[in-house]
Each structure stands twice: as structure tokens, then as C-alpha cells.
Design an enzyme around this catalytic site. Structure first.
Site, PDB file in Angstrom:
ATOM      1  N   ARG A   1       0.829  -1.213   0.000  1.00 42.18           N
ATOM      2  CA  ARG A   1       0.000   0.000   0.000  1.00 42.18           C
ATOM      3  C   ARG A   1       0.863   1.263   0.000  1.00 42.18           C
ATOM      4  O   ARG A   1       0.449   2.329  -0.443  1.00 42.18           O
ATOM      5  CB  ARG A   1      -0.954  -0.035   1.207  1.00 42.18           C
TER       6      ARG A   1
ATOM      7  N   TYR B   1     -17.749  18.716 -13.127  1.00 41.85           N
ATOM      8  CA  TYR B   1     -18.280  17.346 -13.247  1.00 41.85           C
ATOM      9  C   TYR B   1     -19.269  17.105 -12.109  1.00 41.85           C
ATOM     10  O   TYR B   1     -18.945  17.351 -10.940  1.00 41.85           O
ATOM     11  CB  TYR B   1     -17.083  16.407 -13.157  1.00 41.85           C
TER      12      TYR B   1
ATOM     13  N   ASP C   1      -9.574  19.998 -12.360  1.00 39.53           N
ATOM     14  CA  ASP C   1      -9.883  18.747 -13.062  1.00 39.53           C
ATOM     15  C   ASP C   1      -9.390  18.935 -14.495  1.00 39.53           C
ATOM     16  O   ASP C   1      -9.990  19.666 -15.281  1.00 39.53           O
ATOM     17  CB  ASP C   1     -11.396  18.481 -13.013  1.00 39.53           C
TER      18      ASP C   1
ATOM     19  N   LYS D   1     -10.085   7.924 -18.525  1.00 41.36           N
ATOM     20  CA  LYS D   1     -10.354   8.500 -19.844  1.00 41.36           C
ATOM     21  C   LYS D   1      -9.122   8.325 -20.747  1.00 41.36           C
ATOM     22  O   LYS D   1      -8.867   7.239 -21.220  1.00 41.36           O
ATOM     23  CB  LYS D   1     -10.779   9.965 -19.681  1.00 41.36           C
TER      24      LYS D   1
HETATM   25  C1  PLP Z   1     -15.117  10.750 -15.779  1.00 39.12           C
HETATM   26  C2  PLP Z   1     -14.735  12.032 -15.159  1.00 39.12           C
HETATM   27  C3  PLP Z   1     -14.359  12.100 -13.818  1.00 39.12           C
HETATM   28  C4  PLP Z   1     -14.461  10.909 -12.896  1.00 39.12           C
HETATM   29  O1  PLP Z   1     -13.587   9.905 -13.253  1.00 39.12           O
HETATM   30  P1  PLP Z   1     -13.871   8.355 -12.863  1.00 39.12           P
HETATM   31  O2  PLP Z   1     -12.582   7.728 -13.207  1.00 39.12           O
HETATM   32  O3  PLP Z   1     -15.030   7.933 -13.681  1.00 39.12           O
HETATM   33  O4  PLP Z   1     -14.173   8.337 -11.402  1.00 39.12           O
HETATM   34  C5  PLP Z   1     -13.946  13.306 -13.322  1.00 39.12           C
HETATM   35  N1  PLP Z   1     -13.907  14.404 -14.084  1.00 39.12           N
HETATM   36  C6  PLP Z   1     -14.267  14.385 -15.379  1.00 39.12           C
HETATM   37  C7  PLP Z   1     -14.187  15.646 -16.163  1.00 39.12           C
HETATM   38  C8  PLP Z   1     -14.701  13.206 -15.946  1.00 39.12           C
HETATM   39  O5  PLP Z   1     -15.103  13.195 -17.225  1.00 39.12           O
END
Ligand code: PLP
Length: 418
Positions: free
Chosen positions: A82, A137, A209, A234
Site C-alpha cells: 500500500r 463534473y 480537473d 479517460k
Molecule cells: C469521468 C470524469 C471524472 C471521474 O472519473 P472516474 O474515473 O469515472 O471516477 C472526473 N472528471 C471528469 C471531467 C470526468 O469526465
């Protein structure tokens, strides 16, 4: 402070009997390299692994110590999985290599949302206040409206285009400003350097983000962001087969972030780390292909009579285009389209007629996607009145002529329903 490149430089691998002078991540001239090269060499030390190109996937929990004395003195390169493994350290180093010189470290998280909540919890205490873009988001808002509320932290949502005007919303207890540009449904661009300047003057940190642009197209830490978050699900993963998140920190935030992630026990499974690592190697070529294809499809949409507006910041028609051109070095594959007013049934007929575009959440994989959305109920600081029904598209790596033919089929079905 150690640079990302020597974070894992201390890792002694299997005894190969000769000094490792030829591993790709050796720092000679590394500052002159481009991100494209860094993506290929970052975190790799083949001669610590018998010459194998990729860092092995270490499945493990326990790390054994040779003697009781070693255990009592915690004399071991690794303590417990961890706390880090060769697999996690290689991925952290590879991710840090493209975040720029201000990066003090990267933490790995089991999802993008976990990265967002961990980053917020790292810099906020009970009694603090955070400013969050109204375009964030939606699950980020849920973190603020539930978890942070329970922990005595208040949130004010703000107009994403506020720029330096953010100063008027800052309270004495405002400790953080959260930005996301572009918004991942509505695509507003934010003046992040202006927001960061005001936030820093008031002693607040900036969280971003950065999933849409990735550090390849927006160097968040170079532009005043203190914690740069990505959903690695993504573009880093790139193949729609993992959940993953990461946060890059600068010297100001690195310790708080690392301590929070460690204390919460957040870590990523070794196979998902390996897939993230594998995706990262081709991020530059994939992103460039998504960019070219998305621009072509977006420009095609702008010529269609059924379309009112295309929400893509790299198009000159976008209200945030000037700031986009100033701060971003590229665009990715995700944008939205506002249709001329029509029935939801007609929009559904359009989507149902598509054969190459899947209907589903997420994006950043090699495949094209389309979803209907409505921000009306999400917004609290601004009103969402796009002028017609909205659909978000992710343009994948299929041939754009095939995608456009598919979309033409969609419009034909839409017209048939009326
Ligand atoms: C998908 C997404 C997230 C969250 O990511 P996960 O891996 O699905 O938890 C956060 N911010 C944006 C802009 C996203 O498109």
C-alpha cells in the site's frame, strides 16, 4: 526537493552486476526532451529488470525483511504494497514526467472521482470554504454537497467565466478554488491564470480537473494550479478497460496530498496500474488523432442545418476561444452539439440510428460515444439555456468519413421523426 526523475532513481533492482547507465529515464539532457519522448521513457528502468522494456507488474502485499533487526529498523526499499511498489513508482514517475518542472509528485487513485475527493480533503479542514466552478463534473458537486458538508466545509459555486472576478467571492476562510476547463458537458473555458493569481494572493490553493486536456495540452501546474487532477479512466487508460485517477502536486501541496491518500488507504490494483502505464506510452499519438478527428467532425456539425451551435473551444465560434488559444496547446476528442429546437423523440431517433457511436457514460477510449444531456438541474450559480437539445460526442479513432456517414444516418432518422 527531488525532481520527478530522481524520485525512483534510488530504486535498486535485481543485481545485474553492472551499473545501470543506459536506462531511458537517465536525466542527461532530459529537460530538453519533449512530452512525447517523456511519455515513452518516463519511469522505465529496463536494466533493473533484467533488460525487459516494461516494469514488471508486482502483485503483492507483504514485503519480507531479511532479519528481525532489519524489520525493527524498517531497513527495506519497500515496506508494504500500500505504501508503494516498483509498479506504482514507475507509473508515478511516468505521470510526473509530463506535468512539468513544478511537479513535486503524483499520487495514484482508484478512480477520477477518488482523485477529486482526496485532493479536496487534502487541502480543506473543518470550517473552511471552497469555491467550485458551476460547470464542474456533477459527482464533484456531490462530494461538496454531501461529504464536505458533513465535515463542516462549505461550498460556493461560481460562474466558470468569472476570471479575476473570483476575488469578490472569496471569504476569509476560503482555502481552495476548484476549476475545470473546459466543463466536460458544457465546455466553458476558464481563465485559470487569472483565477490562480487572485486565489494565491488570498492564500488559497487551486485545484483543477484536467481530464479533458491532460498535461499534454494544458500544463496546469505551470499555470498556477496547485493540484492537477485527471480521471485516468479517460485518455490515460485510453481503452475503456480501467478505472483510474491521479493527482499531480507542486511543492506546496505534495505532502498534504500524499499524507491524505496514504491515511485513507487509497491505492490502485497492480493490473490497472499496468494498463494505465501502457496507455500512457501512446497518449500523445492517440490524443493527436482524437484532436484532428474531433475538429473535423465538429466543423462538419457547424455546416449542418439541424445544428444551432457546436460547443468546442478550439472552434473560433466558441466564446472561450481566445483564452483557449492563449493557454492550451491542443484539444481532445470530446465536445457537445446544440441542436435546433426539436423533440426529445427526434434526438433519441438520431442517437438510436447511430451504429458507430455507443450510447454510454465516460469517454477517452478509442471508440466513439454520444449521450444526450441537460445541465439545467445541475446548475446553481448560472442558468443553462443553450437554445435547444444537447448531445455530447466523444470522437474515437474510427475513420472520420465513416463517423460522418453514421451521423448523416442519425440526422436522416431525426428528420423522419420531426
Ligand atoms: C469521468 C470524469 C471524472 C471521474 O472519473 P472516474 O474515473 O469515472 O471516477 C472526473 N472528471 C471528469 C471531467 C470526468 O469526465
Amino acid at each position: 526537493m527531488k525532481s520527478p526523475d530522481d524520485r525512483d532513481g534510488a530504486a535498486p533492482g535485481p543485481d545485474t552486476g553492472h551499473p545501470d547507465t543506459r536506462h531511458p529515464d537517465t536525466d542527461h539532457g532530459a529537460s530538453a526532451r519533449t512530452d512525447r519522448t517523456r511519455l515513452v521513457v518516463g519511469g522505465r528502468h529496463p536494466h533493473e529488470h533484467y533488460g525487459f522494456v516494461n516494469t514488471p507488474v508486482f502483485h503483492g502485499s507483504t514485503v519480507l525483511y531479511p532479519t528481525a533487526e532489519d524489520y525493527l529498523a524498517r531497513r527495506s526499499r519497500y515496506k508494504y504494497a500500500r505504501r508503494g511498489t516498483p509498479t506504482s513508482e514507475a507509473l508515478e514517475a511516468a505521470l510526473a514526467a509530463i506535468e512539468g518542472p513544478a511537479c513535486a509528485g503524483v499520487c495514484l487513485l482508484p478512480s477520477g472521482l477518488a482523485a477529486i475527493s482526496a485532493a479536496l480533503l487534502a487541502v480543506l479542514d473543518a470550517g473552511d470554504h471552497v469555491l467550485v466552478s458551476d460547470s464542474a463534473y456533477d459527482p464533484t458537486r456531490t462530494v461538496c454537497d454531501t461529504l464536505l458538508v458533513r465535515w463542516g466545509i462549505s461550498t460556493t459555486y461560481y460562474d466558470p467565466t468569472i476570471g479575476a472576478g473570483i476575488g469578490a467571492l472569496m471569504q476569509p476562510n476560503t482555502k481552495a478554488v476548484f476549476v475545470e476547463a473546459p466543463g466536460s458537458l458544457s465546455f466553458e473555458i476558464q481563465d485559470i491564470p487569472a483565477i490562480a493569481e487572485v486565489a494565491h494572493a488570498r492564500g488559497a490553493v487551486v485545484l483543477m480537473d484536467n481530464t479533458w486536456a491532460t498535461p499534454l495540452y494544458f500544463r496546469a501546474l505551470d499555470r498556477g494550479v496547485d493540484l492537477a487532477i485527471q480521471s485516468g479512466t479517460k485518455y490515460i487508460g485510453g481503452h475503456s478497460d480501467i478505472m483510474f485517477g491521479c493527482v499531480a502536486a507542486n511543492a506546496r501541496t505534495d505532502k498534504a496530498l500524499r499524507d491524505t491518500v496514504f491515511t485513507m488507504g487509497l491505492c490502485v490494483g497492480p493490473d490497472d496500474m499496468n494498463l494505465a502505464q501502457r496507455g500512457l506510452r501512446t497518449l500523445a499519438v492517440r490524443l493527436a488523432a482524437h484532436e484532428t478527428a474531433a475538429l473535423k467532425v465538429a466543423q462538419w456539425f457547424e455546416t449542418r442545418p439541424e445544428v444551432l451551435r457546436v460547443l468546442h473551444p478550439a472552434l473560433p465560434s466558441h466564446p472561450g476561444h481566445a483564452i483557449f488559444k492563449r493557454d492550451f496547446t491542443g484539444s481532445s476528442g470530446l465536445f457537445s452539439v446544440v441542436f435546433r429546437p426539436t423533440s426529445q423523440g427526434a434526438v433519441n431517433a438520431f442517437l438510436n440510428a447511430l451504429t458507430l457511436f455507443g450510447i454510454g457514460a465516460s469517454w477517452g477510449g478509442y471508440e466513439s460515444l454520444a449521450i444526450p444531456f441537460d445541465c439545467t438541474k445541475i446548475r446553481t450559480a448560472t442558468t443553462w439555456q443553450p437554445g435547444g437539445p444537447t448531445v455530447r460526442f466523444h470522437i474515437g479513432l474510427e475513420d472520420t468519413d465513416d463517423l460522418i456517414a453514421d451521423l448523416e444516418r442519425g440526422f436522416a432518422a431525426m428528420t423522419a421523426v420531426g
